[in-house]
Design a protein around this motif. Structure first.
Motif, PDB file in Angstrom:
ATOM      1  N   UNK A  50       0.833  -1.208   0.000  1.00  0.00           N
ATOM      2  CA  UNK A  50       0.000   0.000   0.000  1.00  0.00           C
ATOM      3  C   UNK A  50       0.871   1.263   0.000  1.00  0.00           C
ATOM      4  N   UNK A  51       1.915   1.237   0.825  1.00  0.00           N
ATOM      5  CA  UNK A  51       2.787   2.414   0.923  1.00  0.00           C
ATOM      6  C   UNK A  51       3.499   2.683  -0.405  1.00  0.00           C
ATOM      7  N   UNK A  52       4.049   1.631  -1.013  1.00  0.00           N
ATOM      8  CA  UNK A  52       4.792   1.856  -2.260  1.00  0.00           C
ATOM      9  C   UNK A  52       3.857   2.249  -3.405  1.00  0.00           C
ATOM     10  N   UNK A  53       2.616   1.762  -3.346  1.00  0.00           N
ATOM     11  CA  UNK A  53       1.637   2.180  -4.360  1.00  0.00           C
ATOM     12  C   UNK A  53       1.414   3.692  -4.307  1.00  0.00           C
ATOM     13  N   UNK A  54       1.236   4.194  -3.084  1.00  0.00           N
ATOM     14  CA  UNK A  54       0.992   5.632  -2.915  1.00  0.00           C
ATOM     15  C   UNK A  54       2.201   6.432  -3.395  1.00  0.00           C
TER      16      UNK A  54
ATOM     17  N   UNK B  55      11.254   4.034 -12.477  1.00  0.00           N
ATOM     18  CA  UNK B  55      11.777   4.168 -11.112  1.00  0.00           C
ATOM     19  C   UNK B  55      10.736   3.655 -10.116  1.00  0.00           C
ATOM     20  N   UNK B  56       9.511   4.133 -10.277  1.00  0.00           N
ATOM     21  CA  UNK B  56       8.432   3.747  -9.369  1.00  0.00           C
ATOM     22  C   UNK B  56       8.210   2.240  -9.427  1.00  0.00           C
ATOM     23  N   UNK B  57       8.193   1.709 -10.639  1.00  0.00           N
ATOM     24  CA  UNK B  57       7.915   0.279 -10.783  1.00  0.00           C
ATOM     25  C   UNK B  57       9.067  -0.561 -10.210  1.00  0.00           C
ATOM     26  N   UNK B  58      10.291  -0.192 -10.551  1.00  0.00           N
ATOM     27  CA  UNK B  58      11.435  -0.998 -10.109  1.00  0.00           C
ATOM     28  C   UNK B  58      11.537  -1.011  -8.579  1.00  0.00           C
ATOM     29  N   UNK B  59      11.332   0.149  -7.963  1.00  0.00           N
ATOM     30  CA  UNK B  59      11.479   0.209  -6.508  1.00  0.00           C
ATOM     31  C   UNK B  59      10.314  -0.505  -5.815  1.00  0.00           C
ATOM     32  N   UNK B  60       9.099  -0.322  -6.340  1.00  0.00           N
ATOM     33  CA  UNK B  60       7.946  -1.030  -5.758  1.00  0.00           C
ATOM     34  C   UNK B  60       8.134  -2.531  -5.878  1.00  0.00           C
TER      35      UNK B  60
END
Lengths: 354, 354
Positions: free
Chosen positions: A19-23, A38-43
């Motif tokens: 939930x946190x990484x989605x936000x 970046x968002x996808x790789x880190x999530x």
């Protein structure tokens, strides 16, 4: 009170991290569409696997004095995983490790992205830059997740000193580890000290104390958690040492014998070195840190470690440290159910295959 | 009320950073004597120079609504410098820049330490590992300094969302900057957007809003600070672009023409490219990102930038953005003395030589 089981706690931590990484991902995508990778790789990195040892220990630390299960405190504990994500991403850059959990390491992933898009410049330089920044972002997120967990400012402030200490000790332990690999001597006492900082304190003692501080508990349980966490952490690290030499790559997600190629000066290696003839000692020294060892050369070193008796000694040491940790749990200040769970965690941490 | 001058504020920030890093250094030295070089290098980096723009802006943000000067709030504002220290250390690793403030960059410093001690392995790998860890440590310290500043938990919690946003925007801006260098096209709009994130938001708007939030002020001043910070930040970055091409290395502490060798896709370069003939355009493209350019080749590109009219256009743009920033300060919610100081800061940020 019946507490949730370890598996349930782990799943709840996974859900909070998701939930946190989605936000955070939505925020990154809102800044610029070019941040989507970046968002996808880190999530993916955060949510894809991971044993969640540190958040689980933290939550058990919170439950230790008999606290009621609470979603907000669980969220604050889950934040410790983000510190660990930073450590792993940056560690792979520092070690030049190309894979993690059977997938490309993050810097490799961005190196591949560079190649796929035929960008200008060195792909590896781009990969390293992205991985440094993503690790930094994960480290920043760890604070954010605590501060947005919904716990009170007072509760958060009680755990803050431990949180800061934990991160400083992690960086210090990592530096000493890198330094030890560069000094390249076999030093059993140094190796044990580094194991204490990297694993005992960072992975177990501090997470437990972090959780206990969230619950408002300080002196007595903190001591129990030190007596449990330090030997267990060392045992945990010794298991890592063994897996780094003998681990099954299909389970560890790292090439077998990776620690040998990287030249890690582990306790296992110090024990081995102290038991070898001069000729075998030279063979070991020559192999350690040679990135080009083939599988038969790795097998030779594995045999040396076994034949020297160091592997057995290391297993015996793990057993001894595990017992020390388990004995320390017999304390009236610690909730009986939590005691059982910490027993379970201790066994899981020392008997694992990855 | 007579507020302290900018120089006084800067000196007070320096003193707080010195005290904080001294305390952290003692802790590191207590963990292990081998950490002495880490403690010294990071303390020196933090305390040795630096314009302290972000902490000063933050403190002016705090004073903005007419708050009374306060040492604890100043300390919390000084913490922003530690975020910046992390950004600089990691930036030098990512760029492969060998010097900073006329001294070896931190990764170079540890590379030299490796050589001096004849450690085993690649000196550059050791240097990079140390710099990554020290940057991480500085980033962790930034939280710790806020949390130990002596301000109340409530005050700290008010500024936390801005603090988290600021750090995420910094990492995002850095990634976009690296990406832009890799895509290696001239794109004026993209370059301006990145300048807005890297400088407008991270260096000015967010620090001011951070300070205002500490003071409990939210809506009205936040808007004033956006209207001031974003154009000023862009002007600040444009000055950086000019210094990166024309800067005097004795003053900037970086080799002259460094941005050309690094191939940075700055606004100045986009303006230049749009004004060149096909032949000159090819010369520019070939030079950008070539690390081996000699000083006469650098001089040739400097001449191209001047002759194209892009330098004049960039200076005019700075002037225009500066005026926009100054005009936005005419607002009743902002303390009159702080207005004067923000005027002073705006001029300093855009007329600087380093």
């Amino acid at each position: 009170m019946v507490l949730p089981g370890i598996t349930q706690i782990r799943e709840a931590i996974d859900a909070e991290l998701l939930e946190f990484t989605k936000a955070r991902s939505s925020e990154l995508n809102a800044i610029d569409s070019e941040l989507a990778p970046v968002a996808k790789a880190l999530s993916d990195f955060v949510t894809d696997g991971g044993k969640r040892f540190r958040p689980i220990f933290a939550y058990l630390g919170y439950l230790g004095p008999g606290s009621t299960p609470n979603q907000n405190f669980l969220k604050a504990c889950a934040a410790l995983e983000l510190v660990h994500v930073c450590a792993l991403i940056h560690d792979d850059v520092m070690d030049g490790s190309d894979s993690r959990r059977n997938k490309p390491a993050l810097h490799k992933h961005f190196e591949d992205l560079h190649k796929k898009n035929s960008y200008k410049g060195e792909p590896s330089k781009f990969g390293v830059a992205a991985a440094i920044l993503l690790g930094d972002l994960a480290l920043s997120w760890s604070d954010q997740m605590i501060s947005e967990s919904g716990i009170s400012n007072l509760d958060a402030s009680r755990a803050a000193p431990i949180f800061h200490e934990m991160r400083a000790e992690l960086m210090a332990g990592q530096y000493l580890d890198v330094l030890e690999g560069s000094i390249a001597k076999f030093d059993l006492e140094r190796s044990r000290k580094i194991a204490r900082y990297k694993s005992g304190k960072y992975s177990i003692e501090r997470p437990l104390q972090f959780g206990a501080s969230l619950a408002g508990e300080s002196k007595e349980l903190h001591k129990v958690f030190s007596n449990y966490g330090l030997p267990l952490g060392e045992a945990f690290q010794l298991r890592d040492d063994i897996l780094g030499v003998f681990g099954d790559s299909a389970i560890t997600g790292k090439p077998s014998g990776d620690d040998i190629r990287e030249g890690k000066r582990t306790v296992l290696m110090a024990l081995t070195a102290s038991r070898l003839s001069a000729a075998d000692h030279s063979t070991l020294t020559a192999a350690l840190g040679n990135p080009n060892l083939d599988s038969s050369q790795v097998a030779q070193i594995q045999q040396l470690v076994k034949d020297s008796g160091a592997l057995d000694q290391c297993e015996a040491l793990i057993e001894q440290l595990l017992n020390e940790a388990l004995n320390s749990l017999k304390h009236p200040a610690l909730d009986a159910e939590v005691t059982t769970k910490l027993n379970e965690m201790a066994v899981a941490a020392t008997k694992r295959k990855s």
